[in-house]
Write a protein that holds these residues in place. Sequence first.
Motif, PDB file in Angstrom:
ATOM      1  N   LEU A  34       0.837  -1.212   0.000  1.00 36.61           N
ATOM      2  CA  LEU A  34       0.000   0.000   0.000  1.00 36.61           C
ATOM      3  C   LEU A  34       0.866   1.253   0.000  1.00 36.61           C
ATOM      4  O   LEU A  34       0.526   2.258  -0.628  1.00 36.61           O
ATOM      5  N   THR A  51       3.846   1.341  -1.297  1.00 39.28           N
ATOM      6  CA  THR A  51       4.354   1.360  -2.678  1.00 39.28           C
ATOM      7  C   THR A  51       3.299   1.915  -3.631  1.00 39.28           C
ATOM      8  O   THR A  51       3.622   2.688  -4.540  1.00 39.28           O
ATOM      9  N   TRP A  52       2.043   1.552  -3.394  1.00 40.76           N
ATOM     10  CA  TRP A  52       0.954   2.080  -4.233  1.00 40.76           C
ATOM     11  C   TRP A  52       0.943   3.607  -4.158  1.00 40.76           C
ATOM     12  O   TRP A  52       0.776   4.304  -5.162  1.00 40.76           O
ATOM     13  N   ASP A  83       3.906   4.926  -6.132  1.00 45.05           N
ATOM     14  CA  ASP A  83       3.666   4.764  -7.579  1.00 45.05           C
ATOM     15  C   ASP A  83       2.643   5.775  -8.087  1.00 45.05           C
ATOM     16  O   ASP A  83       2.761   6.293  -9.201  1.00 45.05           O
ATOM     17  N   THR A  84       1.615   6.018  -7.258  1.00 47.92           N
ATOM     18  CA  THR A  84       0.580   6.987  -7.630  1.00 47.92           C
ATOM     19  C   THR A  84       1.192   8.379  -7.816  1.00 47.92           C
ATOM     20  O   THR A  84       0.881   9.090  -8.780  1.00 47.92           O
ATOM     21  N   TYR A 103      -7.516   3.584  -3.875  1.00 44.35           N
ATOM     22  CA  TYR A 103      -6.724   3.065  -2.761  1.00 44.35           C
ATOM     23  C   TYR A 103      -7.443   1.884  -2.105  1.00 44.35           C
ATOM     24  O   TYR A 103      -6.814   0.880  -1.732  1.00 44.35           O
ATOM     25  N   ALA A 162      -6.785  -1.228  -3.934  1.00 43.82           N
ATOM     26  CA  ALA A 162      -5.457  -1.765  -3.619  1.00 43.82           C
ATOM     27  C   ALA A 162      -5.472  -2.465  -2.259  1.00 43.82           C
ATOM     28  O   ALA A 162      -4.835  -3.514  -2.071  1.00 43.82           O
TER      29      ALA A 162
END
Length: 389
Positions: free
Chosen positions: A209, A211-212, A215-216, A278, A281
């Motif tokens: 999360l 990392t998400w 990345d976002t 989110y 994810a």
Amino acid sequence: MTMKLTPLELMTKLISFPTVSRDTNLPLIDWVEGYLGSHGIKAYRWPDPDQPHKAALFAHVGPWEEGAVVLSGHTDVVPIDGQDWSSDPFTVTERDGKYYGRGTCDMKGFDALAIWALVEAQTRGVKHPLQLALSFDEEVGCTGAPPMIEAMQPVLPKGGPVIVGEPSMMKTVTGHKGGQGLRTHVIGHEVHSSLLHIGVNAIMASAPLITWVNDTNVANRDKEPGPLAAMFDPPYTTAHIGMISGGTAHNITAGECDFAVSFRVVPGEDPQAWCDAYTEAALQVQSDIQAIHPDTRVELSPWFRVPALVPEDNGAAEALTRQLTGDNETHVVSYGTEAGQFQEAGYSAVVCGPGDIAQAHQPDEFITIEQFNAGHAFMEKLLARLQQG
Ligand SMILES: [Zn+2]
């Protein structure tokens, strides 16, 4: 009738109440209500039913008609915990052309000027109405203003242009990002770390999360910004995790991990859509960890939501502050304010107030005397305008 106080005396009084967001603001509200009352101004309260130690206050002066200029500020301040101050934060102290004190800049300086203007409007007499709106819990996610705005509707004639006096160096700020956040609670499964293949480490399960979020930010940075987004620095929506906690020992897979993600969303994008992405994810993480142990899960809960301030076409608030300040440049900011909430409730709104946001929340917070006086001059011009036919 009590004596009229100067803007500086009013600011000094307001700052003497240590209205840190977690604490009561009622002594301040009581005092303002009494002060306005002593000048023949009826103030109305919105007591927070969920937090009996807090209340908002609003008042109207002048003809009982719609279209009042609304001066809006928050009464809460951020804590001084762990900050090194050169003088008492709750006593206004003048040094080197500056007034020091918690809230001088953010934003009891403006609150004082607004109260001063309201009393002047009452005693001088005005042909157009003026309203005051003082909220709470701005510093903990702008949660106090929406119920206050709702409470104003049946009580006062609907206001017109709203000036939210957050520090903007008296520039007219017509846009800001919106914000929304989600608390995240990951529940893992504790085992000895030598057996981690049958446990679920909640900290390590949270990594995708985080990392998400990274990345976002990269993906948003690399997108071509739309015209509204291009006004901002940075010109894209950002996601952020500022705190994290979890785990009990180095050799136990963490049973829990807590953090919160917040989005600062450019006008034109839907904050809820970011929260939904989110959430998707998080559901993926949950299904991955539940494949290892069924008692694990990812719990999300709403944290805060602040709508963006969208630049208006021919906005009444923008026109008013531009006339009064002479500032015709375009300004947007990346922090949220209650202006977006007034706008969402159907008002025309801008941010315009004395002081520099760079001094907000700092130890030795100050407002320059020059900026405070610029705020005073702004109120004088506003009063002159309200007195005209
Ligand atoms: Zn503020």
